[in-house]
Scaffold this motif. Structure first.
Motif, PDB file in Angstrom:
ATOM      1  N   SER A 259       0.805  -1.240   0.000  1.00  0.00           N
ATOM      2  CA  SER A 259       0.000   0.000   0.000  1.00  0.00           C
ATOM      3  C   SER A 259       0.834   1.285   0.000  1.00  0.00           C
ATOM      4  CB  SER A 259      -0.944   0.029   1.192  1.00  0.00           C
ATOM      5  OG  SER A 259      -1.698  -1.141   1.174  1.00  0.00           O
ATOM      6  N   PRO A 260       1.899   1.397   0.832  1.00  0.00           N
ATOM      7  CA  PRO A 260       2.641   2.657   0.813  1.00  0.00           C
ATOM      8  C   PRO A 260       3.233   2.980  -0.560  1.00  0.00           C
ATOM      9  CG  PRO A 260       3.303   1.327   2.696  1.00  0.00           C
ATOM     10  CD  PRO A 260       2.446   0.461   1.833  1.00  0.00           C
ATOM     11  N   VAL A 261       3.465   1.950  -1.381  1.00  0.00           N
ATOM     12  CA  VAL A 261       4.020   2.175  -2.726  1.00  0.00           C
ATOM     13  C   VAL A 261       2.893   2.399  -3.733  1.00  0.00           C
ATOM     14  CG1 VAL A 261       5.418   1.175  -4.592  1.00  0.00           C
ATOM     15  CG2 VAL A 261       6.057   0.760  -2.208  1.00  0.00           C
ATOM     16  N   SER A 262       1.881   1.532  -3.670  1.00  0.00           N
ATOM     17  CA  SER A 262       0.835   1.619  -4.700  1.00  0.00           C
ATOM     18  C   SER A 262       0.009   2.904  -4.584  1.00  0.00           C
ATOM     19  CB  SER A 262      -0.076   0.392  -4.642  1.00  0.00           C
ATOM     20  OG  SER A 262      -0.692   0.308  -3.386  1.00  0.00           O
ATOM     21  N   ARG A 263      -0.002   3.539  -3.384  1.00  0.00           N
ATOM     22  CA  ARG A 263      -0.789   4.772  -3.222  1.00  0.00           C
ATOM     23  C   ARG A 263      -0.097   5.988  -3.831  1.00  0.00           C
ATOM     24  NH1 ARG A 263       0.978   8.359   0.151  1.00  0.00           N
ATOM     25  NH2 ARG A 263      -1.035   9.423   0.276  1.00  0.00           N
ATOM     26  N   GLU A 384       6.892  -1.256   8.473  1.00  0.00           N
ATOM     27  CA  GLU A 384       5.665  -0.862   7.763  1.00  0.00           C
ATOM     28  C   GLU A 384       5.280   0.579   8.094  1.00  0.00           C
ATOM     29  OE1 GLU A 384       1.219  -2.561   6.809  1.00  0.00           O
ATOM     30  OE2 GLU A 384       2.536  -3.710   8.127  1.00  0.00           O
ATOM     31  N   ASP A 385       5.392   0.956   9.363  1.00  0.00           N
ATOM     32  CA  ASP A 385       5.059   2.331   9.766  1.00  0.00           C
ATOM     33  C   ASP A 385       5.968   3.343   9.078  1.00  0.00           C
ATOM     34  OD1 ASP A 385       3.048   1.489  11.330  1.00  0.00           O
ATOM     35  OD2 ASP A 385       4.058   1.798  13.261  1.00  0.00           O
ATOM     36  N   ALA A 386       7.275   3.050   9.060  1.00  0.00           N
ATOM     37  CA  ALA A 386       8.227   3.974   8.425  1.00  0.00           C
ATOM     38  C   ALA A 386       7.932   4.109   6.934  1.00  0.00           C
ATOM     39  CB  ALA A 386       9.653   3.483   8.646  1.00  0.00           C
ATOM     40  N   LEU A 387       7.487   3.014   6.307  1.00  0.00           N
ATOM     41  CA  LEU A 387       7.129   3.064   4.878  1.00  0.00           C
ATOM     42  C   LEU A 387       5.953   4.008   4.664  1.00  0.00           C
ATOM     43  CD1 LEU A 387       7.284  -0.629   3.573  1.00  0.00           C
ATOM     44  CD2 LEU A 387       8.661   1.292   2.771  1.00  0.00           C
ATOM     45  N   LEU A 389       4.969   6.421   6.581  1.00  0.00           N
ATOM     46  CA  LEU A 389       5.383   7.784   6.890  1.00  0.00           C
ATOM     47  C   LEU A 389       6.117   8.397   5.700  1.00  0.00           C
ATOM     48  CD1 LEU A 389       5.365   9.888   9.105  1.00  0.00           C
ATOM     49  CD2 LEU A 389       7.542   8.993   9.903  1.00  0.00           C
ATOM     50  N   ALA A 390       7.089   7.636   5.145  1.00  0.00           N
ATOM     51  CA  ALA A 390       7.842   8.133   3.989  1.00  0.00           C
ATOM     52  C   ALA A 390       6.900   8.379   2.803  1.00  0.00           C
ATOM     53  CB  ALA A 390       8.924   7.123   3.604  1.00  0.00           C
ATOM     54  N   SER A 391       5.909   7.502   2.657  1.00  0.00           N
ATOM     55  CA  SER A 391       4.953   7.617   1.553  1.00  0.00           C
ATOM     56  C   SER A 391       4.104   8.885   1.704  1.00  0.00           C
ATOM     57  CB  SER A 391       4.062   6.375   1.535  1.00  0.00           C
ATOM     58  OG  SER A 391       3.115   6.455   0.506  1.00  0.00           O
ATOM     59  N   TYR A 392       3.619   9.159   2.928  1.00  0.00           N
ATOM     60  CA  TYR A 392       2.816  10.359   3.164  1.00  0.00           C
ATOM     61  C   TYR A 392       3.659  11.623   3.022  1.00  0.00           C
ATOM     62  CZ  TYR A 392      -0.729   7.200   5.103  1.00  0.00           C
ATOM     63  OH  TYR A 392      -1.651   6.201   5.285  1.00  0.00           O
ATOM     64  N   GLU A 393       4.940  11.545   3.411  1.00  0.00           N
ATOM     65  CA  GLU A 393       5.822  12.717   3.266  1.00  0.00           C
ATOM     66  C   GLU A 393       5.998  13.031   1.779  1.00  0.00           C
ATOM     67  OE1 GLU A 393       7.233  14.442   5.780  1.00  0.00           O
ATOM     68  OE2 GLU A 393       6.684  13.133   7.446  1.00  0.00           O
ATOM     69  N   SER A 394       6.026  11.987   0.953  1.00  0.00           N
ATOM     70  CA  SER A 394       6.236  12.174  -0.493  1.00  0.00           C
ATOM     71  C   SER A 394       4.977  12.677  -1.189  1.00  0.00           C
ATOM     72  CB  SER A 394       6.654  10.851  -1.139  1.00  0.00           C
ATOM     73  OG  SER A 394       7.874  10.412  -0.590  1.00  0.00           O
ATOM     74  N   GLU A 402      -6.173   8.261   6.029  1.00  0.00           N
ATOM     75  CA  GLU A 402      -4.736   8.486   5.815  1.00  0.00           C
ATOM     76  C   GLU A 402      -4.230   9.642   6.683  1.00  0.00           C
ATOM     77  OE1 GLU A 402      -3.739   8.830   1.661  1.00  0.00           O
ATOM     78  OE2 GLU A 402      -3.795   6.662   1.369  1.00  0.00           O
ATOM     79  N   LYS A 403      -5.032  10.688   6.799  1.00  0.00           N
ATOM     80  CA  LYS A 403      -4.612  11.849   7.608  1.00  0.00           C
ATOM     81  C   LYS A 403      -4.418  11.448   9.072  1.00  0.00           C
ATOM     82  CE  LYS A 403      -6.368  15.567   4.750  1.00  0.00           C
ATOM     83  NZ  LYS A 403      -7.619  16.172   4.297  1.00  0.00           N
ATOM     84  N   ASP A 404      -5.378  10.669   9.585  1.00  0.00           N
ATOM     85  CA  ASP A 404      -5.275  10.207  10.985  1.00  0.00           C
ATOM     86  C   ASP A 404      -4.036   9.340  11.178  1.00  0.00           C
ATOM     87  OD1 ASP A 404      -7.545  11.557  11.566  1.00  0.00           O
ATOM     88  OD2 ASP A 404      -8.882   9.803  11.550  1.00  0.00           O
TER      89      ASP A 404
END
Length: 417
Positions: A259-263, A384-387, A389-394, A402-404
């Protein structure tokens, strides 16, 4: 009567569903001693010569194909005692027995070294994980700077796969299904985690590769860099497919589908995805992985008629192989209604495992690159959490959920900085 190798393999593989290997060994030795009266004070060498060739054949098969059984000291004790008796019959037998024991000790020593290396690798990998949770963007090196050629990376992945496969004992497949008897207090045999350690280490490698792929994609700050990394991995995956390395191929695809990649929609919009679509189609799980199974059969066929190690490579998608063996084991009873052993089931089980045995013995034809191998095995990967986080930062969160999640993920990090 001298049983065929396939019969001995099937028997030794499936017997452990009914009896501990050391008990089987003790029974076999006891039978030989009783039948040929080998414990009489005046030993007739002809009696030893009658039994020795068959027993040596069994020992050779057992120690070569299931060497890990002999990590149990009771097995070793029986082996040495029987070896001593047989050695009295002929000088040639003595040499044969010595050779068998030497080869076995060498195999067990190599396994011990491999396990030490695995322990070191997992220690360095987990230590770095903690640093990353605090600062997801703190990594300097990435996979493309370590190896900018996707073909070379696919070859180094194949090195890791073949090495890890080579240490999996055929009994580990069956051992994984042995239901421990609550009344059985024998900790050293069925309760021993080492019994399936190499199989587990291989599954762990698959998970690590998936997370490494996701980490490498989520790490870059710039969108075009992320897109470039995705395209790079598509090329790596394609080359894995061409080589016959289906396990790395599947790990790469599952990393890209996290999910962090596909989003990362804006990133994917910059990627030429036609090649990726073809690969996904090949590994499509529908109809019980029909497309993959067809490709695997093709690779297996190529392997049989191959003239070079390069064409012999078949690295199956491992989780599916285990699942197939599991369903075969669970779906058929061990005994027939009349109480006899269901030998047809074990014949089929042995057929699947021995095909795998042939694949795992291929020597990797590609040159090793220590720097790349080191990176693949020990480079830090995001949890998974760090992924996320990095995904939302990008690419910022798109909805309330997602915001929560982003808010929750940022809290501990902001608190620590």
């Amino acid at each position: 009567f001298s049983p065929q190798r396939t019969y001995i393999f099937t028997f030794l593989l499936s017997s452990r569903l009914f009896i501990h290997p050391f008990e089987l060994m003790a029974k076999v030795c006891h039978l030989c001693i009783e039948q040929q009266r080998l414990n009489e004070p005046l030993l007739d060498k002809n009696r030893i010569r009658k039994i020795a060739p068959k027993f040596l054949q069994l020992l050779t098969e057992w120690t070569e194909t299931f060497p890990y059984d002999f990590r149990d000291e009771r097995m070793m004790r029986n082996l040495k005692e029987m070896a001593q008796r047989i050695s009295q019959g002929d000088e040639m037998y003595r040499k044969n027995v010595q050779q068998i024991i030497q080869n076995l000790i060498r195999k067990l020593a190599t396994l011990g070294q491999y396990e030490e290396v695995l322990a070191k690798i997992s220690a360095t990998a987990t230590d770095r994980l903690l640093v990353l949770k605090a600062k997801p963007q703190s990594i300097q090196r990435d996979i493309v700077t370590v190896c900018n050629d996707p073909y070379t990376l696919a070859q180094q992945l194949t090195h890791i796969e073949l090495e890890r496969l080579s240490y999996i004992g055929p009994e580990e497949f069956v051992q994984a299904f042995v239901h421990k008897d609550p009344l059985d207090n024998d900790k050293s045999c069925f309760g021993d985690r080492k019994k399936t350690r190499n199989l587990e280490a291989y599954v762990e490698w698959f998970n690590r590769l998936s997370y490494l792929v996701a980490t490498e994609i989520c790490m870059p700050v710039k969108k075009k860099h992320r897109a470039r990394v995705i395209e790079y991995f598509i090329d790596v995956a394609r080359e894995c497919f061409n080589i016959g390395n289906f396990n790395s191929l599947m790990a790469i695809i599952s990393g890209m589908n996290m999910s962090p990649v596909s989003r990362l929609k804006k990133t994917w919009a910059k990627v030429k995805t036609a090649k990726f679509d073809i690969l996904e189609h090949q590994m499509d799980p529908s109809s019980n992985f029909y497309n993959y199974r067809t490709a695997l059969r093709g690779a297996a066929q190529r392997s049989l008629t191959a003239h070079s190690n390069r064409e012999k490579i078949v690295i199956p998608f491992f989780s599916l192989l285990i699942k197939d063996i599991y369903f075969l084991n669970e779906g058929c009873a061990n005994r027939l209604p009349n109480g006899h052993v269901n030998f047809e089931k074990f014949w089929e089980l042995a057929k699947q495992v021995s095909e795998f045995m042939a694949w795992k013995q291929v020597d990797c034809p590609f040159e090793r690159d220590r720097k790349i191998l080191q990176y693949l095995l020990t480079a830090p990967v995001f949890s998974e959490d760090a992924l996320y986080l990095a995904s939302y930062e990008s690419e910022g969160p798109e909805n309330h959920i997602e915001k929560d999640r982003w808010k929750t993920l940022r809290q501990p990090i902001e608190g620590r900085v």
